[in-house]
Design a protein around this motif. Sequence first.
Motif, mmCIF file in Angstrom:
data_model
loop_
_atom_site.group_PDB
_atom_site.id
_atom_site.type_symbol
_atom_site.label_atom_id
_atom_site.label_comp_id
_atom_site.label_asym_id
_atom_site.label_seq_id
_atom_site.Cartn_x
_atom_site.Cartn_y
_atom_site.Cartn_z
ATOM 1 N N ASP A 1 0.871 -1.185 0.000
ATOM 2 C CA ASP A 1 0.000 0.000 0.000
ATOM 3 C C ASP A 1 0.899 1.223 0.000
ATOM 4 O O ASP A 1 1.556 1.522 1.000
ATOM 5 C CB ASP A 1 -0.907 -0.007 1.231
ATOM 6 C CG ASP A 1 -1.838 1.199 1.291
ATOM 7 O OD1 ASP A 1 -1.737 2.092 0.425
ATOM 8 O OD2 ASP A 1 -2.664 1.232 2.223
ATOM 9 N N ASP B 1 0.321 4.162 0.393
ATOM 10 C CA ASP B 1 -0.044 5.137 1.422
ATOM 11 C C ASP B 1 0.322 4.665 2.828
ATOM 12 O O ASP B 1 0.147 5.413 3.796
ATOM 13 C CB ASP B 1 -1.558 5.423 1.368
ATOM 14 C CG ASP B 1 -1.953 6.083 0.045
ATOM 15 O OD1 ASP B 1 -1.133 6.864 -0.494
ATOM 16 O OD2 ASP B 1 -3.060 5.792 -0.438
ATOM 17 N N ASP B 2 0.794 3.423 2.955
ATOM 18 C CA ASP B 2 1.116 2.890 4.277
ATOM 19 C C ASP B 2 2.395 2.043 4.230
ATOM 20 O O ASP B 2 2.366 0.835 4.459
ATOM 21 C CB ASP B 2 -0.061 2.048 4.795
ATOM 22 C CG ASP B 2 0.150 1.584 6.225
ATOM 23 O OD1 ASP B 2 1.042 2.126 6.919
ATOM 24 O OD2 ASP B 2 -0.575 0.669 6.649
ATOM 25 N N PRO B 3 3.534 2.677 3.942
ATOM 26 C CA PRO B 3 4.779 1.903 3.882
ATOM 27 C C PRO B 3 5.213 1.361 5.247
ATOM 28 O O PRO B 3 5.923 0.363 5.320
ATOM 29 C CB PRO B 3 5.802 2.909 3.337
ATOM 30 C CG PRO B 3 5.247 4.245 3.703
ATOM 31 C CD PRO B 3 3.753 4.091 3.653
ATOM 32 N N ASP B 4 4.768 1.989 6.322
ATOM 33 C CA ASP B 4 5.182 1.551 7.655
ATOM 34 C C ASP B 4 4.723 0.128 7.964
ATOM 35 O O ASP B 4 5.461 -0.655 8.562
ATOM 36 C CB ASP B 4 4.658 2.504 8.729
ATOM 37 C CG ASP B 4 5.318 3.875 8.661
ATOM 38 O OD1 ASP B 4 6.448 3.968 8.122
ATOM 39 O OD2 ASP B 4 4.715 4.849 9.154
ATOM 40 N N THR B 5 3.508 -0.203 7.558
ATOM 41 C CA THR B 5 3.002 -1.557 7.811
ATOM 42 C C THR B 5 3.845 -2.586 7.076
ATOM 43 O O THR B 5 4.217 -3.616 7.645
ATOM 44 C CB THR B 5 1.524 -1.672 7.397
ATOM 45 O OG1 THR B 5 0.756 -0.773 8.201
ATOM 46 C CG2 THR B 5 1.008 -3.082 7.579
ATOM 47 N N ASP C 1 7.163 -2.992 8.817
ATOM 48 C CA ASP C 1 6.994 -3.773 10.049
ATOM 49 C C ASP C 1 6.864 -5.260 9.752
ATOM 50 O O ASP C 1 7.436 -6.095 10.457
ATOM 51 C CB ASP C 1 5.772 -3.292 10.835
ATOM 52 C CG ASP C 1 5.966 -1.912 11.448
ATOM 53 O OD1 ASP C 1 7.124 -1.440 11.545
ATOM 54 O OD2 ASP C 1 4.938 -1.305 11.825
#
Length: 114
Positions: free
Chosen positions: A70, A72-76, A79
Motif C-alpha cells: 500500500d 499510502d502505508d509503507p510503515d506496515t 513492520d
Amino acid sequence: MSKGPSFGNMGGNMADLMRQAQKMQQQVQEAQNELKNAEYVGKAAGDLVTVKMNGERKITDLKIAEKLIDPDDPDTLQDMVIMALNDANDKMMEDQKNKLGQYAGGLSGMNGMM
C-alpha cells in the motif's frame, strides 16, 4: 634407581581424552556445516511476507504479497518485513542452540554464538 616419576596408566587416559576431544571437534564441525547449509523461513502477516535465510544469516529470498503493498502505508509493510526477518533469525538461533548447545559447556567462546 628410578628413571623419573611414575604416572601409572595416565598415558592411556590421556590418549582416550585426546580421541574424545578430536571426536567432539569433528562433531562440532559437522553440526556447524549442517547449520551453515540450512535454510530458515520466517513469516509474518499470515504468510503475506516470507523471508528465507541461510545459516550464515544471508537473506536468500523475500516474498511480499501484492495486496500488502500500500503506497499510502509503507510503515506496515516495513513492520511485516522486520517481523519475518526476526522470525527467520529466531528459528536459526534456536536450531544453533539445539545442535551446538551440547558442546558449549566444553568450548570457550561458544556462548557468544548462542
